[in-house]
Design a protein around this motif. Structure first.
Motif, PDB file in Angstrom:
ATOM      1  N   ASN A   8      -5.954  -0.284  -2.448  1.00 13.88           N
ATOM      2  CA  ASN A   8      -6.947  -1.167  -2.409  1.00 13.88           C
ATOM      3  C   ASN A   8      -6.841  -2.718  -3.111  1.00 13.88           C
ATOM      4  O   ASN A   8      -7.705  -3.462  -3.201  1.00 13.88           O
ATOM      5  CB  ASN A   8      -8.481  -0.698  -2.298  1.00 13.88           C
ATOM      6  CG  ASN A   8      -8.600  -0.056  -3.744  1.00 13.88           C
ATOM      7  OD1 ASN A   8      -7.677  -0.377  -4.639  1.00 13.88           O
ATOM      8  ND2 ASN A   8      -9.632   0.490  -3.978  1.00 13.88           N
ATOM      9  N   ARG A  64       0.922  -1.016   0.131  1.00 15.79           N
ATOM     10  CA  ARG A  64      -0.138  -0.005   0.088  1.00 15.79           C
ATOM     11  C   ARG A  64       0.839   1.054   0.006  1.00 15.79           C
ATOM     12  O   ARG A  64       1.970   1.273   0.727  1.00 15.79           O
ATOM     13  CB  ARG A  64      -0.647  -0.123   1.018  1.00 15.79           C
ATOM     14  CG  ARG A  64      -1.954  -1.052   1.074  1.00 15.79           C
ATOM     15  CD  ARG A  64      -2.846  -0.735   2.443  1.00 15.79           C
ATOM     16  NE  ARG A  64      -4.076  -1.832   2.402  1.00 15.79           N
ATOM     17  CZ  ARG A  64      -3.892  -3.252   2.949  1.00 15.79           C
ATOM     18  NH1 ARG A  64      -3.013  -3.586   3.575  1.00 15.79           N
ATOM     19  NH2 ARG A  64      -4.813  -3.890   2.944  1.00 15.79           N
ATOM     20  N   GLU A  71      -6.940  -6.348  -1.320  1.00 15.84           N
ATOM     21  CA  GLU A  71      -8.568  -6.750  -1.226  1.00 15.84           C
ATOM     22  C   GLU A  71      -9.064  -7.362  -2.502  1.00 15.84           C
ATOM     23  O   GLU A  71      -9.510  -8.207  -2.742  1.00 15.84           O
ATOM     24  CB  GLU A  71      -9.222  -5.717  -0.756  1.00 15.84           C
ATOM     25  CG  GLU A  71      -8.561  -5.041   0.804  1.00 15.84           C
ATOM     26  CD  GLU A  71      -9.504  -3.771   1.473  1.00 15.84           C
ATOM     27  OE1 GLU A  71     -10.410  -3.866   0.682  1.00 15.84           O
ATOM     28  OE2 GLU A  71      -9.047  -3.394   2.235  1.00 15.84           O
TER      29      GLU A  71
END
Length: 1314
Positions: free
Chosen positions: A63, A16, A66
């Motif tokens: 993201n 991230r 995910e």
């Protein structure tokens, strides 16, 4: 490149970015919208496709994890389906039950899926059984021998005679005998071959069992299987000794899946789905390119993809490989997903583009995966490629093999991957030489050779053997057209095979690259270590049977290695003008004694290496500046003694102990790093300290430098190639060797290993493959005979015509099959290029031997296999590559033939060579060499000094040395000059077909007058040369003929017994050998007395009379034994026992006749009278024996003429094709002379009292007295005795002198004294 990539580290699940807007300005991440489109394009769901731009959630690196997790979610049903399944019992991972489910001795592979029979008929089953449903497993047939594959229940009991299918509730298919088995047996299916895959299917719902071969159903084999409580079926196999298979229960994708049938081991469904989705993401990365300037995605071909280091792409790939890396360690997924993907890449774009993409993919693997993950992936990938290459079916264009080889090359072009595979996989876990093998198609139809070679042809040879046959008839127009069409088809096949061979050479060029030493050792030096251990494993003969390289693989490996070696050798010459071209290659002699190259326990010419180091240490010091440390030498000697006390390490004994108890053993991998196969020589090399002085200037003792010989694993590039003050492999250069290097030292070691490889098994395999050509000749002869019978058969005999027509069809079909197979063999084994490779090795060995010979005593350090390869490679070129290719067409053929002749002539009696086997090989090679005109002329072309030395060695006394081959050589030099000695085959054998018409003994006579003259000159030199030689020949003749007579007496007695009795074939062979030796010894005597008659007839020589009397005695014995009416010899010859074909009257009687004619007809009158008197004086002389030669039972009355010969009796007059009229006239003249002389001697002879006869022979009067003891005998007896012993016959006192004795003179002298 580091394991995580050149300073860029991506910890798992930490991708991230804190602020995408901020990072995009710093790290080069593309703007948000383009990134969103790009990530959705890459990570779209394969089921739903990319969502609409208006409805999807913005996607970025924050993201993305995910999103990827959601993408890789698998239905829970797929997750749970990998557990227990109804209808199956046992572990989910199915393997062979090596702990209890076996019978007999078996070798089981490490993965418990491969098995090799190690007993008469071993049986093993799997760990899992089935009782309901439809199931399948596959068996890869590695060898096509006797095996029964199928299913059995746990209650089946097997033994060494009964296996799967031989008991109730066990069922099997046997493709070797093409039958199915269940207690009884019936025909079923078709024959299998090595590389085939058998699918075993069981349907327990319907109670049926069937098999498929390479995906083609063979039909239902069994029905009404027993089902119900307690009935469950295990996969099982029974196989005979050395047969091998590999099972696939589902651990790898089935090669031929069958709809409706499940493999016994479930594939990893969930992981397979994840791997396929991740691969789709990876493929999307390769097919999409970012255009930050235009702010759009650009679709392009994946074959054009280039890794440009864009941060967005790298981060995307990092997320993919985070999930993909663990999956790429699993065998099933590597083969089903990753390898299929790479093979697809090879089909797109140009080969260069495909190789570029594969190279970049491998870069990504090493960048984003842990080292152990990449290594596991590469290992499984290469094992799958090897399996596919080895066992894929042969198609006309060899497309499958080419496809797999191109992918292998693309992988090996990646430096880091190549070095890992070379260091840990190619030789340690795989038999990588499989990649250099082109297997022969056993099914011509499936290989497409019918389309490639539509017209077949085979050579037509004359069926006449033995006589001087005329050339075969001119071929007809139709035959010429067929031959040319066949040759065009062979050329098409050869061109396709050359494509595969070129790819294989590329692989070896990559492995021999020595310029890729960035960050580690170059590939070539890794290859050298592995290659040497590969040779050691195959040379020692102690390796496990599965680890030894099959000979057919070794042949192909050798040819590819020669091509790659010569490429690098000549490339080095281009950049180093002082080096030599590969045409001038040889192995310098210092490599054999400086300890830098390991020869394991291979025999040296002078014996054991440790013995040579001790006995030749002074020569090593003076000629090669090598000094052996006495303390280290003593330690090495004691080490040898310890090794003698413990002949095998305990680690090597354990498997044998386990086998003795009976068990299925896990098959060890080729243990080159740990296998206890080092012999005495290698252990000596690893411990002996060697002092090496540079030869450039004399050094004092204090300046000597200690250098310890290193084992193969410990050597570095400098140890091989050397440096400024270190010559590497060439340390210890003798003064006879040039200072400038031939080439790189590493290539010299490769060359040395190539020669050793030919000696290990290549030569034997070349001889074995000739069997295809022999089969073609036999069937062609049978077809011609059948067609001839068809032409002569009366038309009214329709039954015979039908049978002959049927036979003609069978022979024609078989010849069509064999001629196409022969085309394959010629293209892969016996092509012109392969012939040039063997010829190059022959010339390399000859140069190596010549350079080693110049070092004097140090020549003894050379390994024996150099001489063996020189001999065998010439034999292969002469016997195996014809008649398609001829040695005469080879460049420098005459010069090479002469150099080989000089080598054989010089070294067959070289005292530096002590090994019995290699000395026998040299002698046999020289004996064969003089049988053929072209090679005999080569012997005559060698320098005169060497020719004379060779003949001198041939004339050495026969005692205490192998003399049979020496005598055979002398006979061949004479054959064609002797009396009735111009035949190729004996007259009584002309109607029989020889086993091999190319045998040296069946060649046309080609005498050498030049070498005969050398023999005559040597026999005239010195007083002892001729007597010692002839005395040994006469001794051996006496022994050989006496042994022959004794043996035929035993044979006759056995034949006369009433009870059924068999004569040992070995005894018959020894008997025939003694007869042949007797004939050849008589021919040598004939040659000697023809060339140098004065040795026997000049009685001024001290030994002439004695030699003549011994000769007359032996000739009379031979004649009496052979010519007696209805005697033992006649009866045995009449029996015509197999093994005694050569025993006949003609060969031995014409040899004796030739000697007698030379003694009694050709010489001057004085010599003839001497010979006649000696012959008649022998008590064994019978005139009847001389009459027998012309078919007369008794002597003729004076003045009568010879009657016509009786065909029932032997007579030289019956052999007009072999004996000239002039020779017959000489025999008649000899008979007339002996008849008259015999009558005259009988009239003049006076009776002699028994007291005056020699007490030894009782044939001649006493004529000599011994001093000082005074005992008496005839001169002949005492002279013969003194040639071997100086002790008196009677009192054993040493005889000082021998004086003439005359009874009358002695009596008168005594009377006068009285």
């Amino acid at each position: 490149m580091a394991s995580k990539g050149a300073g860029m580290s991506f910890p798992r699940k930490s991708y991230r970015l804190t602020s995408d807007a901020e990072k995009s300005r710093v790290t080069g991440i593309v703007q948000e919208k383009l990134l969103n489109d790009y990530l959705y394009r890459i990570f779209s769901s394969p089921d739903r496709g990319p969502p609409a731009a208006t409805s999807r959630k913005p996607l970025n690196f924050h993201n993305l994890p995910e999103h990827v997790d959601q993408l890789l979610q698998v239905d829970r049903e797929d997750e749970e389906s990998q557990g227990q399944v109804e209808g199956r019992l046992g572990p989910s991972t199915v393997v062979l039950d090596h702990t209890g489910g076996f019978e007999g001795l078996l070798l089981v592979d490490d993965d418990l899926l491969g098995v090799i029979g190690h007993s008469n008929f071993g049986t093993i089953r799997s760990t899992t059984c089935v009782y309901k449903g439809k199931w399948v497993y596959e068996v890869l047939i590695s060898s096509q021998g006797l095996m029964q594959i199928g299913w059995c229940t746990i209650n089946c009991r097997f033994n060494q005679e009964e296996g799967v299918g031989d008991t109730h509730n066990s069922y099997a298919y046997d493709g070797n005998r093409v039958r199915k088995w269940n207690v009884t047996t019936t025909n079923y299916g078709k024959a299998w071959a090595a590389g085939d895959i058998v699918s075993c299917l069981i349907d327990l719902d319907d109670g049926t069992l069937s098999f498929c071969l390479n995906g083609v159903s063979l039909g239902t084999a069994f029905e009404n299987l027993s089902r119900g409580l307690g009935m469950a079926y295990f996969p099982a196999i029974s196989l005979s000794f050395k047969e091998s298979v590999a099972f696939n229960f589902g651990s790898r994708p089935l090669r031929y899946p069958v709809a409706g049938f499940r493999p016994l081991q479930d594939p990893p469904f969930a992981d397979l789905v994840r791997a396929q989705r991740l691969l789709g993401c990876f493929q999307a990365v390769l097919s999409v390119e970012l255009d930050p300037v235009e702010g759009r995605l650009v679709e392009k071909e994946s074959s054009e993809w280039q890794l440009q280091g864009q941060p967005t792409v790298l981060l995307t790939l990092a997320h993919i490989f985070h999930h993909f890396a663990p999956l790429l360690r699993k065998v099933y997924l590597v083969e089903a997903v990753f390898m299929s993907f790479l093979l697809g890449i090879m089909e797109k774009g140009t080969p260069e583009q495909a190789q570029s993409v594969v190279h970049q993919i491998l870069d990504l693997l090493w960048l984003f995966m842990e080292d152990y993950e990449v290594q596991d992936c590469l290992k499984q990938l290469m094992m799958s490629l090897l399996r596919l290459y080895r066992f894929s079916p042969i198609v006309p264009d060899l497309g499958l093999q080419i496809h797999y080889l191109r992918l292998t090359i693309s992988i090996l072009r990646h430096e880091k991957s190549r070095k890992f595979l070379l260091s840990n996989v190619l030789f340690d876990m795989l038999r990588s030489v499989v990649f250099f093998y082109i297997k022969s198609p056993l099914r011509v139809e499936e290989a497409g050779l019918q389309e490639l070679i539509p017209t077949t042809w085979w050579p037509h040879r004359s069926s006449r053997e033995g006589r001087d046959s005329k050339e075969a008839e001119e071929e007809t127009t139709e035959e010429r057209q067929r031959r040319r069409a066949y040759e065009r088809g062979c050329q098409r096949l050869k061109k396709r095979i050359e494509v595969v061979e070129g790819l294989q050479v590329q692989i070896l060029k990559l492995l021999l690259d020595n310029k890729d030493d960035n960050g580690g050792e170059a590939s070539r030096y890794i290859f050298l270590t592995k290659f040497r251990k590969f040779l050691q494993e195959n040379a020692s003969g102690r390796g496990n049977m599965p680890t030894l390289c099959p000979p057919e693989y070794m042949v192909c490996f050798l040819h590819r290695l020669v091509s790659a070696l010569r490429f690098y050798w000549d490339e080095y010459k281009v950049s180093n003008p002082r080096a030599a071209f590969s045409e001038e290659a040889y192995v310098p002699p210092q490599i054999f004694y400086n300890g830098k190259v390991d020869y394991f326990d291979l025999q040296r010419l002078g014996g054991l290496l440790s013995h040579l180091r001790k006995t030749l240490k002074d020569d090593l010091a003076s000629k090669a500046n090598i000094v052996i440390d006495p303390l280290e030498l003593q330690a090495a000697t004691m080490d040898d003694l310890d090794e003698d006390e413990e002949p095998a390490p305990t680690a090597a004994q354990r498997p044998m102990q386990a086998l003795a108890m009976g068990g299925a053993l896990p098959l060890p991998r080729p243990g080159w790093l740990s296998s206890p196969t080092l012999g005495r020589a290698n252990r000596f090399l690893s411990t002996a300290a060697v002092s090496l002085m540079t030869p450039r200037r004399p050094l004092s003792t204090m300046e000597k430098v200690k250098v310890r010989s290193l084992n193969v694993e410990q050597r570095t590039r400098e140890d091989i190639e050397g440096s400024h003050w270190n010559e590497g492999l060439l340390l210890g250069r003798p003064p006879e060797e040039p200072e400038q290097p031939l080439t790189e030292n590493s290539l010299l070691e490769v060359l040395d290993g190539t020669v050793m490889m030919y000696n290990l098994s290549v030569h034997q395999q070349l001889g074995k493959m000739v069997g295809v050509s022999d089969d073609v000749n036999e069937y062609a002869m049978a077809l011609r005979d059948t067609e001839d019978k068809l032409r002569r058969c009366p038309k009214r005999r329709k039954d015979i015509l039908a049978e002959l027509t049927k036979s003609q069809k069978v022979f024609s079909e078989k010849l069509d099959h064999l001629s196409r197979r022969l085309a394959w063999v010629h293209a892969t084994v016996y092509s012109q290029e392969k012939m040039l490779d063997i010829y190059w090795l022959l010339r390399v060995c000859l140069r190596t031997i010549e350079h080693g010979d110049r070092t004097g005593s140090l020549f003894a350090f050379m390994p024996e296999f150099y001489l063996s390869v020189a001999i065998n490679s010439y034999s292969a070129l002469k016997n195996y590559f014809g008649p398609v290719h001829s040695m005469e067409e080879l460049p420098g053929y005459e010069e090479t033939l002469t150099r080989l002749a000089a080598t054989l002539a010089k070294h067959f009696a070289d005292p530096r060579i002590v090994g019995t086997d290699i000395r026998d090989s040299l002698m046999q090679a020289l004996a064969s060499y003089v049988c053929y005109p072209h090679s005999l002329r080569a012997v005559e072309r060698i320098p005169e000094e060497q020719r004379i030395a060779m003949v001198r060695n041939l004339l050495a006394p026969y005692e205490q040395r192998p003399w049979a081959q020496t005598n055979w050589i002398l006979v061949r030099l004479w054959r064609g000059c002797g009396f009735g000695y111009r035949y190729t085959r004996l007259p009584h054998l002309l109607k029989t077909k020889p086993e091999d018409a190319n045998l040296p003994s069946l060649q046309k006579p080609c005498p050498s007058t030049l070498l005969q003259q050398h023999m005559a000159d040597l026999l005239r030199q010195g007083p002892d040369v001729a007597p010692s030689f002839l005395n040994s020949v006469l001794n051996q003749l006496n022994w050989a003929f006496s042994e022959f007579i004794g043996m035929i007496q035993e044979i006759q007695q056995a034949a006369e017994r009433l009870e059924r009795n068999f004569v040992d074939s070995r005894q018959l062979k020894v008997c025939a050998t003694c007869f042949d030796l007797s004939v050849s010894l008589l021919r040598v005597l004939e040659m000697t007395i023809t060339l140098v008659p004065e040795i026997f007839l000049d009685w001024s020589r001290p030994t002439s009379e004695m030699l003549l009397r011994r000769l007359a005695q032996l000739l009379n014995q031979v004649l009496n034994r052979v010519t007696a009416e209805r005697n033992l010899f006649d009866r045995v010859v009449t029996l015509r026992l197999p093994g005694l074909e050569s025993v006949d009257h003609y060969p031995i009687l014409v040899a004796v006749t030739g000697i007698l004619v030379r003694l009694l007809v050709h010489g001057p009158a004085s010599e003839t009278e001497q010979a006649t008197s000696v012959l008649l004086a022998d008590p064994c002389f019978q005139l009847r024996s001389i009459c027998y030669l012309l078919g007369q039972p008794e002597p003729l009355a004076p003045g009568t003429t010879l009657p016509a010969p009786d065909r029932k009796r032997f007579s030289l007059q019956s052999y007009t094709d072999y004996i000239s009229a002039e020779e017959l006239a000489q025999v008649e003249q000899m008979l007339a002379h002996l008849t008259a002389a015999s009558a005259q001697a009988a009239a003049a002879s006076l009776p002699t009292s028994e007291e005056d006869l020699c007490p030894i022979c009782y044939a001649h009067p006493i004529s000599a007295v011994f001093q000082p003891c005074g005992h008496k005998s005839c001169k002949a007896c005492i002279n013969q005795h003194l040639m071997n012993n100086k002790d008196c016959f009677f009192c054993k006192a040493t005889i000082v002198s021998v004086e003439d004795w005359d009874k009358a003179a002695t009596t008168s002298a005594t009377s006068s004294a009285a």
